[in-house]
Design an enzyme around this catalytic site. Structure first.
Site, short mmCIF file in Angstrom:
data_model
loop_
_atom_site.label_atom_id
_atom_site.label_comp_id
_atom_site.label_asym_id
_atom_site.label_seq_id
_atom_site.Cartn_x
_atom_site.Cartn_y
_atom_site.Cartn_z
N CYS A 118 -4.97 3.06 -8.14
CA CYS A 118 -4.96 1.64 -8.49
C CYS A 118 -6.39 1.08 -8.48
O CYS A 118 -7.19 1.43 -9.34
CB CYS A 118 -4.02 0.86 -7.59
SG CYS A 118 -3.65 -0.81 -8.23
N HIS A 174 1.11 3.53 -8.11
CA HIS A 174 1.11 3.67 -6.64
C HIS A 174 2.13 4.71 -6.15
O HIS A 174 3.21 4.35 -5.70
CB HIS A 174 1.45 2.33 -5.99
CG HIS A 174 0.35 1.34 -5.99
ND1 HIS A 174 -0.62 1.31 -5.03
CD2 HIS A 174 0.08 0.33 -6.85
CE1 HIS A 174 -1.47 0.31 -5.28
NE2 HIS A 174 -1.07 -0.30 -6.39
N GLU A 223 2.12 6.31 -3.42
CA GLU A 223 2.31 6.22 -1.96
C GLU A 223 3.45 5.27 -1.59
O GLU A 223 4.03 5.37 -0.50
CB GLU A 223 1.02 5.77 -1.28
CG GLU A 223 0.71 4.29 -1.30
CD GLU A 223 0.25 3.76 -2.64
OE1 GLU A 223 0.11 2.52 -2.78
OE2 GLU A 223 0.02 4.57 -3.57
#
Length: 299
Positions: free
Chosen positions: A110, A221, A223
Site C-alpha cells: 500500500c 492489503h 495482511e
C-alpha cells in the site's frame, strides 16, 4: 538456493498517525501487528527498523536482516526524519547490496508500494488522489505477469483466485495510475504486473516489481485478510481469501532465505527482535484501523 533457514524480516516503523497520535502521545513510532503476524506465519522472524536515524543505522540493520517489508499506513512523505526519509535510505542501501551480488529483497505494501515508486522517482510526487476505501477487488493481470519474480512460481489455483475472486482488500487515499507511471519514466526500471479500477472507474496499478532487483510492491492489503477484524473494514475472511493473501508473505520470506545476512552474536539478534515488545489492543479505539499495534518510544 537457500542461504539461511532462519530469515529475519525488518519491518519499517512510521510516525504516529491515523488516530495513534491522539491516544498514544508518548510513543514515537508504530507497526500494525498484522504485518508482524503475517511474516511470522510464513516462517520468518521480525525486527523493527526505526525511523529517525542516520544512514549508518540503516546500513547496520540492513546488513543484519534478510529482507525488508515497508508497510502501509498514513504517514506523510514530507515529514522530517520520518517514514519516507528512512524508506529512501533503505531503498538506496538495498540497491547497493544487490549491485554487489548481495541478494536482498524488499516488499512494499500500500503506502510502502507507493514509497518504492516515489523513491525511485527521485522523491518526486507521482500519485493521484483516488479514495479507494473498503473495496475488495480481483487483480487484472498484465499479459506478461507470469514472466515475473513475484508471480512466476505462484500455483495456478492462487493466480486463478486472485484474478477471479474479489479478495484483495484496498484501503488507500492515493493511487499510482498507468499514466503517472509512464509519464514519470518508471517503465525503465519497473514492470507493471497488474492493475485495478476503483468504484468510480479510475484505473490504478496494483502490483509491480523492479526489473533488476528483487523489489516488489502491491497496492492492496494481504495482511488484513487473516489478522484485521473490524467490521467496518469489510476485509474478506474466507478460506480462499486468507490462503491467497498468504502467498505474498511466503514470497517475501522465500526471497529473504536467499540472503546471507546475520547478526554478529545471538545476544544482538535477540535484542533486535519484535519479541522484546508487546502489542497494544487497539481495535476499540476510534480512528485506529488496526486490531493490535506495536508502539515504540524510541524512534
Amino acid at each position: 538456493m537457500e542461504a539461511t533457514e532462519r530469515p529475519i524480516i525488518g519491518i519499517l516503523t512510521q510516525e504516529p498517525c491515523l488516530g495513534v497520535d491522539k491516544h498514544f502521545a508518548d510513543f514515537k513510532s508504530y507497526i500494525p501487528a498484522s504485518y508482524v503476524k503475517a511474516v511470522e506465519a510464513s516462517g520468518a522472524r521480525v525486527a523493527p527498523i526505526f525511523i529517525g536515524n542516520p544512514e549508518a543505522y540503516y546500513r547496520k540493520i540492513l546488513g543484519q536482516v534478510n529482507g525488508v517489508l515497508i508497510p502501509g499506513g498514513g504517514a506523510s512523505f514530507y515529514a522530517d526524519d520520518g517514514y519516507a526519509k528512512a524508506g529512501a535510505m533503505i531503498y538506496k542501501i538495498a540497491k547497493e547490496f544487490n549491485e554487489n551480488r548481495d541478494y536482498f529483497p524488499i516488499m512494499g505494501i500500500c503506502l510502502g508500494f507507493q514509497l518504492l515508486l516515489y523513491t525511485s522517482n527521485n522523491e518526486n510526487e507521482l500519485r493521484t488522489r483516488c479514495d479507494c476505501f473498503y473495496e475488495n477487488l480481483a487483480l487484472e493481470f498484465m499479459p506478461s505477469f507470469r514472466q515475473s519474480l513475484l508471480y512466476s512460481r505462484a500455483p495456478i489455483h492462487v493466480l486463478q483466485e486472485l484474478a477471479t475472486s474479489h479478495i484483495t482488500h484496498n484501503w488507500h487515499m492515493w493511487c499510482i495510475t498507468p499514466s503517472n507511471f509512464t509519464d514519470n519514466g518508471l517503465a525503465k526500471e519497473w514492470k507493471v504486473l497488474s492493475t485495478n479500477s476503483n468504484n468510480r472507474g479510475l484505473k490504478f496499478i496494483s502490483s509491480v516489481e523492479h526489473k533488476v532487483y528483487p523489489f516488489a510492491g502491491i497496492q492492496f492489503h494481504p495482511e488484513k485478510n487473516a489478522y484485521e477484524w473490524k467490521l467496518t473494514q469489510d476485509n474478506p475472511h474466507t478460506r480462499i481469501a486468507i490462503e491467497n493473501a498468504r502467498y505474498f508473505f511466503d514470497w517475501l520470506v522465500s526471497q529473504a532465505s536467499g540472503s546471507h545476512h546475520s547478526f554478529e552474536t545471538e545476544e544482538e539478534e535477540k535484542a533486535a527482535l519484535i519479541y522484546n515488545y508487546c502489542p497494544e489492543y487497539t481495535a476499540y479505539i476510534p480512528g485506529i484501523g488496526y486490531d493490535q499495534t506495536y508502539l515504540f518510544k524510541n524512534v
